[in-house]
Design a protein around this motif. Structure first.
Motif, PDB file in Angstrom:
ATOM      1  N   LYS A 160       0.847  -1.192   0.000  1.00 42.26           N
ATOM      2  CA  LYS A 160       0.000   0.000   0.000  1.00 42.26           C
ATOM      3  C   LYS A 160       0.887   1.248   0.000  1.00 42.26           C
ATOM      4  O   LYS A 160       1.950   1.281   0.620  1.00 42.26           O
ATOM      5  N   GLN A 205       0.595   5.834  -0.614  1.00 43.83           N
ATOM      6  CA  GLN A 205      -0.141   7.047  -0.931  1.00 43.83           C
ATOM      7  C   GLN A 205       0.823   8.079  -1.490  1.00 43.83           C
ATOM      8  O   GLN A 205       1.781   8.484  -0.819  1.00 43.83           O
ATOM      9  N   GLU A 236      -4.680   8.912  -3.476  1.00 41.56           N
ATOM     10  CA  GLU A 236      -5.299   8.113  -2.426  1.00 41.56           C
ATOM     11  C   GLU A 236      -4.418   6.915  -2.102  1.00 41.56           C
ATOM     12  O   GLU A 236      -3.605   6.477  -2.916  1.00 41.56           O
ATOM     13  N   ARG A 237      -4.608   6.385  -0.923  1.00 42.85           N
ATOM     14  CA  ARG A 237      -3.812   5.243  -0.489  1.00 42.85           C
ATOM     15  C   ARG A 237      -4.295   3.986  -1.219  1.00 42.85           C
ATOM     16  O   ARG A 237      -5.485   3.671  -1.203  1.00 42.85           O
ATOM     17  N   GLN A 277      -7.790   0.356  -4.402  1.00 44.72           N
ATOM     18  CA  GLN A 277      -7.984   0.931  -3.075  1.00 44.72           C
ATOM     19  C   GLN A 277      -8.492  -0.120  -2.097  1.00 44.72           C
ATOM     20  O   GLN A 277      -8.019  -0.219  -0.967  1.00 44.72           O
TER      21      GLN A 277
END
Length: 207
Positions: free
Chosen positions: A30, A32, A106-107, A121
């Protein structure tokens, strides 16, 4: 300025439902993309190529001095140059504020295969970006920069507006740090994938 959803030949991002990954898919951690990082990289790139544009308003402000000698024309030149720099810089920073650009910051984690790059996401929310919407990739010492193709101005747009759109386009890109990859083998596979797609330019060979 072309907005992100106008890039890639007008295709934009294609919203995807949760889907099974193709065999051989490279998956990342993950991440961002920080808006400050984007602004710093984009600002440096634009001004490295366009610094000489700032000399145009400076020269225009000085033209009257050929006939009417006054220090006021120098002051006018400085004001015009500063105004141009501020407006162009605001255009660059404005990308991070546009609704169409928000998905980039966005992450999410990334999945890459031969067909596309998926920005995921959650299991239910993902966007697919076919490789033909990527114009080129630049390899930095610590990251890959994947540049989206600029959009094509509408044919019915006035020629001078088409010229402005092409000349003062703002680069929009994905930023994939090397630390994003789960292991060095995944990073090498991604490097090889980009080279097969003829996307990687100015890149150092995989270590």
């Amino acid at each position: 300025m072309n907005q992100p959803n106008q890039r890639g030949g007008g295709g934009g991002y294609r919203q995807q439902q949760a889907q099974q990954s193709a065999p051989g898919t490279i998956k990342t951690k993950k991440y961002q993309f920080d808006t400050n990082t984007y602004t710093r990289i984009a600002m440096a790139e634009v001004w490295r190529k366009e610094w000489w544009y700032a000399t145009i308003p400076f020269a225009v402000g000085l033209l009257p001095a050929i006939i009417w000698h006054s220090w006021w024309w120098l002051a006018l030149s400085v004001v015009l140059t500063v105004a141009y720099v501020l407006l162009r810089s605001a255009q660059i920073t404005g990308v991070t504020q546009m609704e169409q650009s928000k998905p980039l910051f966005e992450r999410m984690n990334y999945e890459m295969d031969q067909r596309q790059l998926i920005m995921r996401q959650t299991e239910q929310r993902a966007m697919a970006l076919p490789w033909d919407q990527i114009a080129r990739v630049r390899r930095e010492p610590d990251a890959y920069l994947l540049y989206l193709k600029p959009g094509v101005p509408p044919a019915d747009m006035a020629p001078w507006r088409q010229w402005l759109a092409r000349t003062f386009d703002v680069p929009v890109f994905l930023h994939l740090p090397l630390r994003l990859f789960n292991n060095d083998n995944d990073r090498k596979l991604f490097d090889a994938l980009l080279r097969r797609k003829s996307l990687l330019v100015d890149g150092a060979p995989a270590a």
